[in-house]
Design an enzyme around this catalytic site. Structure first.
Site, PDB file in Angstrom:
ATOM      1  N   ASN A   8       0.861  -1.187   0.000  1.00 21.01           N
ATOM      2  CA  ASN A   8       0.000   0.000   0.000  1.00 21.01           C
ATOM      3  C   ASN A   8       0.903   1.245   0.000  1.00 21.01           C
ATOM      4  O   ASN A   8       1.700   1.441   0.925  1.00 21.01           O
ATOM      5  CB  ASN A   8      -0.889  -0.047   1.255  1.00 21.01           C
ATOM      6  N   HIS A  11       1.068   6.229   1.836  1.00 17.87           N
ATOM      7  CA  HIS A  11       1.857   7.179   2.624  1.00 17.87           C
ATOM      8  C   HIS A  11       3.037   7.783   1.867  1.00 17.87           C
ATOM      9  O   HIS A  11       3.662   8.725   2.343  1.00 17.87           O
ATOM     10  CB  HIS A  11       2.244   6.575   3.970  1.00 17.87           C
ATOM     11  N   HIS A  44      -5.723   3.636  -1.182  1.00 20.54           N
ATOM     12  CA  HIS A  44      -7.035   3.990  -0.636  1.00 20.54           C
ATOM     13  C   HIS A  44      -7.369   5.400  -1.108  1.00 20.54           C
ATOM     14  O   HIS A  44      -6.704   6.356  -0.717  1.00 20.54           O
ATOM     15  CB  HIS A  44      -6.946   3.930   0.904  1.00 20.54           C
ATOM     16  N   ARG A  46      -9.426   8.114  -0.481  1.00 25.09           N
ATOM     17  CA  ARG A  46     -10.335   8.585   0.579  1.00 25.09           C
ATOM     18  C   ARG A  46     -11.216   9.714   0.067  1.00 25.09           C
ATOM     19  O   ARG A  46     -10.806  10.473  -0.811  1.00 25.09           O
ATOM     20  CB  ARG A  46      -9.530   9.081   1.781  1.00 25.09           C
ATOM     21  N   ARG A  50      -6.926  12.898   1.264  1.00 25.05           N
ATOM     22  CA  ARG A  50      -5.796  13.366   2.083  1.00 25.05           C
ATOM     23  C   ARG A  50      -4.445  12.854   1.584  1.00 25.05           C
ATOM     24  O   ARG A  50      -3.423  13.423   1.899  1.00 25.05           O
ATOM     25  CB  ARG A  50      -5.988  12.969   3.542  1.00 25.05           C
ATOM     26  N   GLU A  71      -8.840   0.535  -2.445  1.00 26.16           N
ATOM     27  CA  GLU A  71      -9.658   0.568  -1.222  1.00 26.16           C
ATOM     28  C   GLU A  71     -10.533   1.800  -1.289  1.00 26.16           C
ATOM     29  O   GLU A  71     -10.057   2.888  -1.647  1.00 26.16           O
ATOM     30  CB  GLU A  71      -8.773   0.693   0.018  1.00 26.16           C
ATOM     31  N   THR A 102      -8.012   3.574   8.887  1.00 29.62           N
ATOM     32  CA  THR A 102      -9.275   2.828   8.919  1.00 29.62           C
ATOM     33  C   THR A 102      -9.470   2.168  10.290  1.00 29.62           C
ATOM     34  O   THR A 102      -8.652   1.354  10.708  1.00 29.62           O
ATOM     35  CB  THR A 102      -9.277   1.749   7.811  1.00 29.62           C
ATOM     36  N   GLU A 152     -11.271  -9.294   3.506  1.00 26.53           N
ATOM     37  CA  GLU A 152      -9.945  -8.971   4.044  1.00 26.53           C
ATOM     38  C   GLU A 152     -10.119  -8.847   5.549  1.00 26.53           C
ATOM     39  O   GLU A 152     -10.886  -7.996   6.024  1.00 26.53           O
ATOM     40  CB  GLU A 152      -9.394  -7.662   3.464  1.00 26.53           C
ATOM     41  N   HIS A 195      -3.541  -4.631   8.017  1.00 25.10           N
ATOM     42  CA  HIS A 195      -3.656  -3.485   8.928  1.00 25.10           C
ATOM     43  C   HIS A 195      -2.745  -3.667  10.138  1.00 25.10           C
ATOM     44  O   HIS A 195      -2.883  -4.631  10.881  1.00 25.10           O
ATOM     45  CB  HIS A 195      -5.087  -3.236   9.419  1.00 25.10           C
TER      46      HIS A 195
HETATM   47  N1  PXP Z   1      -5.892  -3.037   4.513  1.00 23.39           N
HETATM   48  C1  PXP Z   1      -6.826  -2.061   4.590  1.00 23.39           C
HETATM   49  C2  PXP Z   1      -8.224  -2.389   4.195  1.00 23.39           C
HETATM   50  C3  PXP Z   1      -6.487  -0.762   5.016  1.00 23.39           C
HETATM   51  O1  PXP Z   1      -7.434   0.190   5.077  1.00 23.39           O
HETATM   52  C4  PXP Z   1      -5.139  -0.477   5.310  1.00 23.39           C
HETATM   53  C5  PXP Z   1      -4.743   0.914   5.702  1.00 23.39           C
HETATM   54  O2  PXP Z   1      -4.942   1.779   4.625  1.00 23.39           O
HETATM   55  C6  PXP Z   1      -4.201  -1.521   5.193  1.00 23.39           C
HETATM   56  C7  PXP Z   1      -4.607  -2.788   4.820  1.00 23.39           C
HETATM   57  C8  PXP Z   1      -2.742  -1.288   5.448  1.00 23.39           C
HETATM   58  O3  PXP Z   1      -2.540  -0.975   6.796  1.00 23.39           O
HETATM   59  P1  PXP Z   1      -1.102  -0.497   7.276  1.00 23.39           P
HETATM   60  O4  PXP Z   1      -0.828   0.818   6.627  1.00 23.39           O
HETATM   61  O5  PXP Z   1      -1.268  -0.410   8.757  1.00 23.39           O
HETATM   62  O6  PXP Z   1      -0.125  -1.552   6.845  1.00 23.39           O
END
Ligand code: PXP
Length: 242
Positions: A8, A11, A44, A46, A50, A71, A102, A152, A195
């Protein structure tokens, strides 16, 4: 052991948005992540934009070679956007404006008709649909009823227990996850998880069986910033003539 890693890159965009400039580009990070061997890229989009914006998702759609997982909240605006950009998978997540990340999984049971409509609409465009839920039987049953392809499982409770070094709770969360993975697979769903997973706790999640994809974001971007720091500083010193 999970079959695949999806990175992901939200960031990377968070760092870009800190200055509202053009770099770092999430698409560049995605290319490097894929070259390093991940199966796919997750972002994601949003509602408050952001970090990731529509332009990023379009660029990623053109550049990601593996799987692109979008996402998003199950709202008409996002569903329409997903049907235009056609990610390989859409993961429906709960979203609230003031959350840092989330919080918790979707309450599929409580919103079954709205989520079923979203699932059907996305699937009719050939998009696989995953529902981000807590590892709870009633949520798995509801997810099955919507016709979703995947669930998930939210690993946040496990990750928090791990940070608190509460071994009893860690074991409890892991056993909940394994039970609900088994139940979801038996129900005909496929399973992803994510997550809060990081370099310290991942070995425990890697012990679980039946997971297709792990979605990991923050810890990989954070590690990338640190392992790249020495090289970045040396490059700048060279340019300064030091
Ligand atoms: N899975 C989902 C559905 C999420 O919303 C997120 C955070 O955006 C993640 C995985 C990844 O989480 P992390 O950034 O804590 O690894």
């Amino acid at each position: 052991m999970a079959k695949y890693l999806c990175v992901n890159v939200d960031h990377i965009a968070t760092i870009r948005e800190a200055r509202k400039m053009r770099e770092p580009e999430p698409v560049a990070a995605a290319i490097l992540a894929e070259l390093a061997g991940c199966k796919g890229i997750t972002v994601h989009l949003r509602q408050d934009r952001r970090h990731i914006n529509e332009g990023d998702v379009h660029l990623l759609r053109h550049t990601v070679v593996g799987s692109l997982n979008l996402e998003m909240a199950a709202v008409p605006e996002m569903i329409q956007f997903a049907k235009t950009v056609l990610p390989n998978m859409a993961t429906l997540v709960p979203e609230s404006p003031n959350e840092i990340t989330t919080e918790g999984g979707l309450n599929v049971e409580a919103k079954i008709s709205e989520i079923t409509t979203a699932v059907q609409s996305l699937q009719s465009s050939g998009i696989l649909v995953s529902l981000f839920i807590e590892p709870k039987m009633e949520q798995v049953k509801a997810a099955r009823k919507t016709g979703a392809d995947y669930v998930e499982f939210h690993t946040g409770n496990f990750a928090e227990a791990f940070e608190r070094r509460n071994e009893k709770e860690v074991e409890l969360e892991l056993s909940k996850l394994q039970d609900q993975i088994n139940f979801a697979l038996k129900s005909g769903l496929r399973v992803n998880a994510g997550h809060g997973l990081n370099y310290r706790n991942i070995h425990r999640i890697a012990e679980l069986s039946g997971i297709d994809e792990l979605n990991i974001g923050h810890s990989i971007v954070a590690r990338a910033a640190l392992v790249g720091m020495e090289k970045a500083v040396k490059e700048m010193l060279k340019l300064i003539g030091k």
